[in-house]
Design a protein around this motif. Structure first.
Motif, PDB file in Angstrom:
ATOM      1  N   PHE A   1       0.801  -1.218   0.000  1.00 47.23           N
ATOM      2  CA  PHE A   1       0.000   0.000   0.000  1.00 47.23           C
ATOM      3  C   PHE A   1       0.837   1.272   0.000  1.00 47.23           C
ATOM      4  O   PHE A   1       0.450   2.267  -0.603  1.00 47.23           O
ATOM      5  CB  PHE A   1      -0.953  -0.010   1.197  1.00 47.23           C
ATOM      6  CG  PHE A   1      -1.943  -1.142   1.170  1.00 47.23           C
ATOM      7  CD1 PHE A   1      -2.906  -1.212   0.180  1.00 47.23           C
ATOM      8  CD2 PHE A   1      -1.895  -2.151   2.116  1.00 47.23           C
ATOM      9  CE1 PHE A   1      -3.822  -2.256   0.138  1.00 47.23           C
ATOM     10  CE2 PHE A   1      -2.802  -3.202   2.090  1.00 47.23           C
ATOM     11  CZ  PHE A   1      -3.761  -3.249   1.090  1.00 47.23           C
ATOM     12  N   GLY A   2       1.961   1.275   0.688  1.00 48.71           N
ATOM     13  CA  GLY A   2       2.808   2.463   0.693  1.00 48.71           C
ATOM     14  C   GLY A   2       3.332   2.771  -0.690  1.00 48.71           C
ATOM     15  O   GLY A   2       3.315   3.930  -1.145  1.00 48.71           O
ATOM     16  N   GLU A   3       3.794   1.746  -1.393  1.00 43.49           N
ATOM     17  CA  GLU A   3       4.282   1.936  -2.755  1.00 43.49           C
ATOM     18  C   GLU A   3       3.147   2.378  -3.676  1.00 43.49           C
ATOM     19  O   GLU A   3       3.320   3.279  -4.510  1.00 43.49           O
ATOM     20  CB  GLU A   3       4.900   0.625  -3.257  1.00 43.49           C
ATOM     21  CG  GLU A   3       5.476   0.697  -4.650  1.00 43.49           C
ATOM     22  CD  GLU A   3       6.031  -0.645  -5.105  1.00 43.49           C
ATOM     23  OE1 GLU A   3       6.213  -0.816  -6.328  1.00 43.49           O
ATOM     24  OE2 GLU A   3       6.281  -1.522  -4.239  1.00 43.49           O
ATOM     25  N   ALA A   4       1.990   1.745  -3.517  1.00 45.85           N
ATOM     26  CA  ALA A   4       0.836   2.099  -4.354  1.00 45.85           C
ATOM     27  C   ALA A   4       0.431   3.552  -4.110  1.00 45.85           C
ATOM     28  O   ALA A   4       0.103   4.282  -5.051  1.00 45.85           O
ATOM     29  CB  ALA A   4      -0.338   1.171  -4.055  1.00 45.85           C
ATOM     30  N   ARG A   5       0.485   3.974  -2.867  1.00 49.89           N
ATOM     31  CA  ARG A   5       0.126   5.357  -2.540  1.00 49.89           C
ATOM     32  C   ARG A   5       1.018   6.341  -3.282  1.00 49.89           C
ATOM     33  O   ARG A   5       0.528   7.338  -3.847  1.00 49.89           O
ATOM     34  CB  ARG A   5       0.232   5.554  -1.029  1.00 49.89           C
ATOM     35  CG  ARG A   5       0.046   6.981  -0.560  1.00 49.89           C
ATOM     36  CD  ARG A   5       0.155   7.063   0.954  1.00 49.89           C
ATOM     37  NE  ARG A   5       0.099   8.438   1.425  1.00 49.89           N
ATOM     38  CZ  ARG A   5       0.032   8.773   2.715  1.00 49.89           C
ATOM     39  NH1 ARG A   5       0.008   7.839   3.641  1.00 49.89           N
ATOM     40  NH2 ARG A   5      -0.014  10.046   3.061  1.00 49.89           N
ATOM     41  N   GLU A   6       2.304   6.091  -3.303  1.00 49.36           N
ATOM     42  CA  GLU A   6       3.233   6.979  -3.998  1.00 49.36           C
ATOM     43  C   GLU A   6       2.964   6.984  -5.502  1.00 49.36           C
ATOM     44  O   GLU A   6       3.023   8.033  -6.159  1.00 49.36           O
ATOM     45  CB  GLU A   6       4.675   6.547  -3.720  1.00 49.36           C
ATOM     46  CG  GLU A   6       5.094   6.665  -2.262  1.00 49.36           C
ATOM     47  CD  GLU A   6       4.953   8.090  -1.757  1.00 49.36           C
ATOM     48  OE1 GLU A   6       5.275   9.043  -2.512  1.00 49.36           O
ATOM     49  OE2 GLU A   6       4.511   8.268  -0.601  1.00 49.36           O
ATOM     50  N   LEU A   7       2.656   5.819  -6.052  1.00 50.08           N
ATOM     51  CA  LEU A   7       2.387   5.727  -7.488  1.00 50.08           C
ATOM     52  C   LEU A   7       1.107   6.469  -7.863  1.00 50.08           C
ATOM     53  O   LEU A   7       1.048   7.169  -8.883  1.00 50.08           O
ATOM     54  CB  LEU A   7       2.298   4.254  -7.906  1.00 50.08           C
ATOM     55  CG  LEU A   7       3.627   3.486  -7.902  1.00 50.08           C
ATOM     56  CD1 LEU A   7       3.375   1.988  -7.974  1.00 50.08           C
ATOM     57  CD2 LEU A   7       4.495   3.935  -9.079  1.00 50.08           C
ATOM     58  N   TYR A   8       0.053   6.306  -7.055  1.00 49.31           N
ATOM     59  CA  TYR A   8      -1.191   7.044  -7.310  1.00 49.31           C
ATOM     60  C   TYR A   8      -0.928   8.552  -7.254  1.00 49.31           C
ATOM     61  O   TYR A   8      -1.430   9.323  -8.083  1.00 49.31           O
ATOM     62  CB  TYR A   8      -2.259   6.685  -6.279  1.00 49.31           C
ATOM     63  CG  TYR A   8      -3.009   5.404  -6.550  1.00 49.31           C
ATOM     64  CD1 TYR A   8      -3.729   5.225  -7.724  1.00 49.31           C
ATOM     65  CD2 TYR A   8      -3.020   4.375  -5.605  1.00 49.31           C
ATOM     66  CE1 TYR A   8      -4.442   4.054  -7.956  1.00 49.31           C
ATOM     67  CE2 TYR A   8      -3.740   3.203  -5.819  1.00 49.31           C
ATOM     68  CZ  TYR A   8      -4.443   3.044  -7.004  1.00 49.31           C
ATOM     69  OH  TYR A   8      -5.145   1.890  -7.231  1.00 49.31           O
ATOM     70  N   GLY A   9      -0.147   8.972  -6.260  1.00 53.26           N
ATOM     71  CA  GLY A   9       0.158  10.396  -6.145  1.00 53.26           C
ATOM     72  C   GLY A   9       0.878  10.920  -7.364  1.00 53.26           C
ATOM     73  O   GLY A   9       0.578  12.012  -7.869  1.00 53.26           O
TER      74      GLY A   9
ATOM     75  N   ALA B   1      -5.333   5.225   3.768  1.00 55.99           N
ATOM     76  CA  ALA B   1      -6.001   4.641   4.933  1.00 55.99           C
ATOM     77  C   ALA B   1      -5.298   3.383   5.411  1.00 55.99           C
ATOM     78  O   ALA B   1      -5.328   3.058   6.608  1.00 55.99           O
ATOM     79  CB  ALA B   1      -7.456   4.334   4.593  1.00 55.99           C
ATOM     80  N   GLU B   2      -4.663   2.668   4.489  1.00 53.15           N
ATOM     81  CA  GLU B   2      -3.971   1.427   4.843  1.00 53.15           C
ATOM     82  C   GLU B   2      -2.539   1.674   5.295  1.00 53.15           C
ATOM     83  O   GLU B   2      -1.832   0.721   5.628  1.00 53.15           O
ATOM     84  CB  GLU B   2      -3.993   0.462   3.648  1.00 53.15           C
ATOM     85  CG  GLU B   2      -5.371  -0.027   3.248  1.00 53.15           C
ATOM     86  CD  GLU B   2      -6.024  -0.875   4.322  1.00 53.15           C
ATOM     87  OE1 GLU B   2      -5.297  -1.611   5.017  1.00 53.15           O
ATOM     88  OE2 GLU B   2      -7.252  -0.802   4.479  1.00 53.15           O
ATOM     89  N   THR B   3      -2.103   2.926   5.272  1.00 49.85           N
ATOM     90  CA  THR B   3      -0.724   3.240   5.668  1.00 49.85           C
ATOM     91  C   THR B   3      -0.722   4.289   6.764  1.00 49.85           C
ATOM     92  O   THR B   3      -0.063   5.332   6.650  1.00 49.85           O
ATOM     93  CB  THR B   3       0.103   3.718   4.457  1.00 49.85           C
ATOM     94  OG1 THR B   3      -0.606   4.787   3.798  1.00 49.85           O
ATOM     95  CG2 THR B   3       0.343   2.602   3.464  1.00 49.85           C
TER      96      THR B   3
ATOM     97  N   ASP C   1      -2.807   6.499   7.813  1.00 47.66           N
ATOM     98  CA  ASP C   1      -3.320   7.847   7.567  1.00 47.66           C
ATOM     99  C   ASP C   1      -4.839   7.809   7.435  1.00 47.66           C
ATOM    100  O   ASP C   1      -5.428   8.553   6.655  1.00 47.66           O
ATOM    101  CB  ASP C   1      -2.678   8.403   6.288  1.00 47.66           C
ATOM    102  CG  ASP C   1      -2.703   9.930   6.245  1.00 47.66           C
ATOM    103  OD1 ASP C   1      -3.056  10.538   7.272  1.00 47.66           O
ATOM    104  OD2 ASP C   1      -2.370  10.495   5.197  1.00 47.66           O
ATOM    105  N   LEU C   2      -5.470   6.928   8.223  1.00 50.01           N
ATOM    106  CA  LEU C   2      -6.914   6.726   8.110  1.00 50.01           C
ATOM    107  C   LEU C   2      -7.720   7.986   8.392  1.00 50.01           C
ATOM    108  O   LEU C   2      -8.614   8.332   7.605  1.00 50.01           O
ATOM    109  CB  LEU C   2      -7.352   5.582   9.027  1.00 50.01           C
ATOM    110  CG  LEU C   2      -8.864   5.317   9.134  1.00 50.01           C
ATOM    111  CD1 LEU C   2      -9.463   5.008   7.771  1.00 50.01           C
ATOM    112  CD2 LEU C   2      -9.134   4.171  10.110  1.00 50.01           C
ATOM    113  N   PRO C   3      -7.476   8.724   9.485  1.00 54.36           N
ATOM    114  CA  PRO C   3      -8.320   9.913   9.760  1.00 54.36           C
ATOM    115  C   PRO C   3      -8.277  10.936   8.635  1.00 54.36           C
ATOM    116  O   PRO C   3      -9.320  11.468   8.238  1.00 54.36           O
ATOM    117  CB  PRO C   3      -7.714  10.465  11.059  1.00 54.36           C
ATOM    118  CG  PRO C   3      -7.046   9.305  11.708  1.00 54.36           C
ATOM    119  CD  PRO C   3      -6.504   8.489  10.576  1.00 54.36           C
ATOM    120  N   ALA C   4      -7.071  11.223   8.101  1.00 53.15           N
ATOM    121  CA  ALA C   4      -6.965  12.219   7.036  1.00 53.15           C
ATOM    122  C   ALA C   4      -7.637  11.727   5.758  1.00 53.15           C
ATOM    123  O   ALA C   4      -8.283  12.504   5.038  1.00 53.15           O
ATOM    124  CB  ALA C   4      -5.501  12.552   6.768  1.00 53.15           C
ATOM    125  N   ALA C   5      -7.483  10.437   5.458  1.00 51.28           N
ATOM    126  CA  ALA C   5      -8.121   9.886   4.257  1.00 51.28           C
ATOM    127  C   ALA C   5      -9.635   9.972   4.371  1.00 51.28           C
ATOM    128  O   ALA C   5     -10.330  10.344   3.415  1.00 51.28           O
ATOM    129  CB  ALA C   5      -7.685   8.430   4.051  1.00 51.28           C
TER     130      ALA C   5
END
Length: 844
Positions: free
Chosen positions: A500-508, A534-536, A538-542
């Motif tokens: 999920f961390g890698e995916a988050r960076e790629l989506y960004g 949310a999976e890394t 950062d759920l509240p902000a997401a």
């Protein structure tokens, strides 16, 4: 008021519906009939009766020109009367949502629902067949959202199979009263005539009245001299209007004929320009036409007293003169800056196949309408296409426009069918272009995403969509838009594998890439990024961002946003909010005719039902979902079912908790580390080691996932009891019990309660699931309470947002929720309520 003749049965049905509305049974009544049959008179009688009974009445009339202005048909009803349905500030707020039809409809439903609380109402729309598309859509949503309101929705329409009202009747889930008006009896027609004349009908007039064939409008025009009884009804009206206009001055006759070409409503200034006459010189001729019963002065616009009268007046304008006038009107509207959309009906009246100027004007009109009236834009651009000649290079270009506009109007099936016709003889580049318009909707067969001979950048973008479809591995690209698609493909692959961390960076990175033909919708990419956030840890902000997008994002993406919100609310332990979001998503899927995400919404609802112990409801929602089936089997006492949770797919909400339940070490180890996955893995590794479980619990407490925290606390408490540490074990289990009870998670709370009771714990009161307040201060979430206190302290939305480090839009969302839960309608009322609640005691 003049008596309503011959319609006692029909009026009785409407009065029955009004009485039912007064008792809280909302319904829709549709009065249909041919022009002149008496629909408006029946509506007027219903309005009079409703006002006598103390109903709030809001009414409007749709017009032929409404389809170029968003909400033009319904807006007058919203603002009519001394106490309108919505106030000025609210109406201005709605105007900002014209480009987001679903958010506008939802907001309007909320406003009307609050306005009608405890109020009986009749909301009327006459000539509904001419409703603008946004009004038609809003009516479907709002009527469906307010089934328990004390309101009768009353529409009058001409018969139009498959039209606006037929679609509305099929879509709403309230009782529908269909009233079809037939011609009046001869006796009723004579009674009507006697009412208008204030004396009995003489025999000669009675014979003439027989010629109107039961149409009350023609009977009235016969009395007024605007209809001559004739076997041909239309000819009789034309001849009657011709005779009446013969008594007018030449200038007045010219004014009426010119106005008839303009349409059912017009502005005097426009007619004056076409007649090359000063407006002042037309005042007297206009007054003649009004006194003759042809026109009505509506203030800002003039209208024909009835569409049939306009048709009769228009029949006296030769076809060649009509064409010339339509052309002159189109040029005048364009020159006056009214826009191509206003000129489009007149352009279409004179355009011939191959008319390039007309095609370009219609293309411009479609572009102008697209943001706020996409359905009308779709109709206009298709008419432009029909004016192009086969073999003309412009035809392909306009055809691509048609596909693009249909997709923007969320009419994928029509766009796909139209594109299929174009693809038969398309060049490689045209084929690739059409496919790239369709591809972002992700419904194409992957085999269609290859076009030999297409331009390199188009080929690269198609390759990006093949990667998104999983047909080939993500790869590099030189085209910037193709690069963005490949980034999303890589992100989705990483997400599917739990990275999920890698995916988050790629989506960004994908969101920062250029957009253009073939790009995915921005909201779709952000949804993927928010899921990974949310999976890394950062759920509240997401979750906060998703809530914001639910009022400020693309409303066409509403189901997708609702399902994501439901998942994140569930992960945050907000079961009621998760349930509301999932139900909203399902409702919006029905309204947008796209059930793609229905299984995901049902999955969240099934998980909530399981937590509440509602097993029968969970079974209804489970379908073929293996995870829900395994949980149901566990609830039924199957000890082997827990092993099946190890195979829980990545896209199941709160998968980590399910893997923890199954002690799925290998699957947890494969997840990219987050506080939740690290804590769960530590729990599995700890076994019954109390100290290690305590350390794991502290890690999990940082995740903002109360369900997971309670799950780990239960393990910790059980292990402590087994180890003989009663004090630690009871404390941990009681904390888990209290948390689950507050969340409304009946099933796990009941299980923990049983463990405590078996351990000899005695409480004055066991309450696994205290009911959560639905209204009042106790129903507010912590964030909503903070917003309420700040607003009561004098903060604006902006200053409150600065204080809370969120956006002003988010503050507005919370404030609306506070108003609804506390039953207030203004900041002043909110401040008074807060001061009363927190006032110091007397003599403090």
């Amino acid at each position: 008021m003049v008596p309503l003749r011959g319609r006692s049965e029909e009026l009785g049905k409407l009065l029955d519906a009004l009485r039912a509305a007064g008792n809280g049974r909302a319904s829709l009544a549709v009065v249909s009939g041919e022009p002149g049959i008496g629909k408006s008179a029946l509506l007027a009688a219903a309005v009079e009766q409703a006002e006598r009974q103390g109903f709030l009445v809001a009414s409007a009339v749709a017009h032929q020109t409404d389809n170029i202005s968003p909400l033009a048909s319904l807006a007058p009803a919203l603002r009519s009367g001394a106490e309108p349905l919505i106030d000025t500030d609210q109406f201005l707020e709605l105007a900002g949502l014209n480009t987001q039809p679903l958010w506008l409809a939802e907001r309007l439903a909320d406003l009307i629902g609050r306005r009608l609380a405890g109020v009986r109402a009749l909301i009327v729309l006459d000539d509904a067949q001419w409703s603008d598309p946004l009004t038609a859509f809003v009516l479907r949503v709002v009527i469906d959202r307010l089934p328990a309101a004390q309101v009768l929705w009353l529409l009058a329409t001409r018969p139009s199979p498959g039209g606006t009202t037929d679609q509305l009747v099929e879509a709403v889930n309230v009782p529908v009263h269909s009233i079809r008006l037939a011609p009046l009896t001869a006796e009723a027609i004579q009674d009507l005539a006697a009412d208008r004349l204030n004396h009995a009908v003489d025999p000669s007039l009675a014979v003439q009245l027989a010629g109107v064939q039961g149409i009350p409008f023609l009977a009235e025009q016969l009395i007024a001299g605007l209809y001559l009884s004739d076997n041909d009804l239309s000819a009789g009206l034309v001849e009657g209007v011709r005779r009446r206009t013969a008594e007018l001055s030449e200038t007045s006759r010219e004014l009426v004929r010119t106005a008839a070409v303009f349409g059912s409503e017009f502005q005097l200034e426009d007619v004056a320009v076409l007649m090359a006459a000063p407006v002042a010189r037309l005042a007297a001729p206009l007054e003649e036409a009004i006194k003759a019963g042809l026109l009505v002065d509506g203030g800002s616009v003039l209208r024909f007293r009835h569409e049939l009268l306009r048709s009769a007046a228009l029949a006296d304008v030769p076809p060649s003169a009509q064409r010339a006038l339509h052309g002159a009107i189109a040029n005048q509207l364009m020159a006056a800056g009214r826009g191509a959309a206003a000129a489009a009906p007149h352009v279409l009246a004179v355009a011939q196949p191959g008319d390039v100027v007309a095609v370009e004007t219609l293309r411009e009109a479609a572009r102008d309408l697209l943001a706020t009236m996409s359905t009308t834009a779709a109709e206009v651009i298709q008419q432009a296409f029909e004016l192009t000649r086969v073999g003309d290079p412009l035809r392909a270009e306009v055809g691509v426009d048609v596909v693009s506009v249909l997709l923007a109007a969320w009419q994928y099936d029509r766009a796909k069918a139209f594109a299929d016709d174009l693809l038969r003889d398309a060049t490689p580049d045209l084929r690739a272009t059409l496919l790239l318009h369709l591809a972002p909707f992700r419904r194409l067969d992957v085999h269609d995403l290859t076009v030999p001979g297409a331009a390199p950048e188009l080929a690269e973008r198609l390759a990006g969509h093949r990667a998104l479809a999983g047909a080939e591995a993500p790869s590099s690209a030189t085209d910037p838009i193709a690069q963005g698609l490949q980034l999303v493909a890589s992100a989705e692959q990483a997400r599917a594998e739990g990275r999920f961390g890698e995916a988050r960076e790629l989506y960004g990175a994908a969101r920062r890439a250029p957009v253009g033909l073939g790009s995915l919708p921005a909201t779709q990419v952000e949804v993927g990024e928010l899921y990974c956030r949310a999976e890394t840890d950062d759920l509240p902000a997401a979750l906060e961002r998703v809530r914001e997008l639910m009022t400020a994002g693309d409303s066409w993406a509403a189901p997708q946003l609702a399902v994501l919100r439901a998942r994140l609310e569930y992960a945050s332990g907000n079961l009621r909010e998760a349930e509301d979001a999932a139900q909203s998503g399902l409702r919006w899927m029905d309204q947008l005719h796209d059930q793609t995400l229905a299984p995901a919404a049902d999955q969240v609802l099934a998980l909530i039902a399981l937590l509440r112990g509602h097993l029968s409801q969970a079974r209804k929602l489970a379908g073929h979902d293996p995870t829900i089936s395994a949980l149901l089997a566990m609830a039924d006492g199957d000890p082997q079912a827990v092993e099946r949770l190890a195979g829980t797919p990545h896209d199941v909400p709160e998968r980590i908790g399910l893997l923890l339940e199954a002690n799925a070490w290998r699957q947890l180890e494969q997840l990219q580390p987050s506080a939740a996955s690290r804590g769960a893995l530590a729990v599995v590794a700890a076994g019954n080691d109390v100290e290690q479980l305590a350390a794991a619990l502290e890690v999990v407490r940082t995740t903002h996932r109360p369900l997971l925290v309670a799950q780990v606390a239960e393990r910790y408490g059980r292990a402590a009891l087994d180890a003989g540490d009663r004090t630690t074990g009871v404390r941990a289990l009681e904390q888990a019990l209290d948390s689950l009870a507050a969340l409304g998670a009946t099933a796990p709370a009941g299980r923990i309660q049983a463990v405590l009771q078996a351990a000899g714990v005695r409480r004055r009161r066991w309450a696994a699931v205290p009911p959560r307040a639905q209204q009042g201060w106790e129903s507010l979430t912590p964030m909503e309470r903070r917003v309420a206190l700040l607003v009561a302290d004098g903060h604006t939305n902006r200053s409150a947002a600065d204080e809370l480090v969120v956006s002003a839009s988010t503050v507005g969302t919370h404030l609306r929720a506070v108003f609804g839960k506390l039953g207030v309608n203004s900041r002043v009322q909110l401040t008074r309520l807060v001061l009363e609640r927190f006032a110091p005691p007397p003599n403090a």
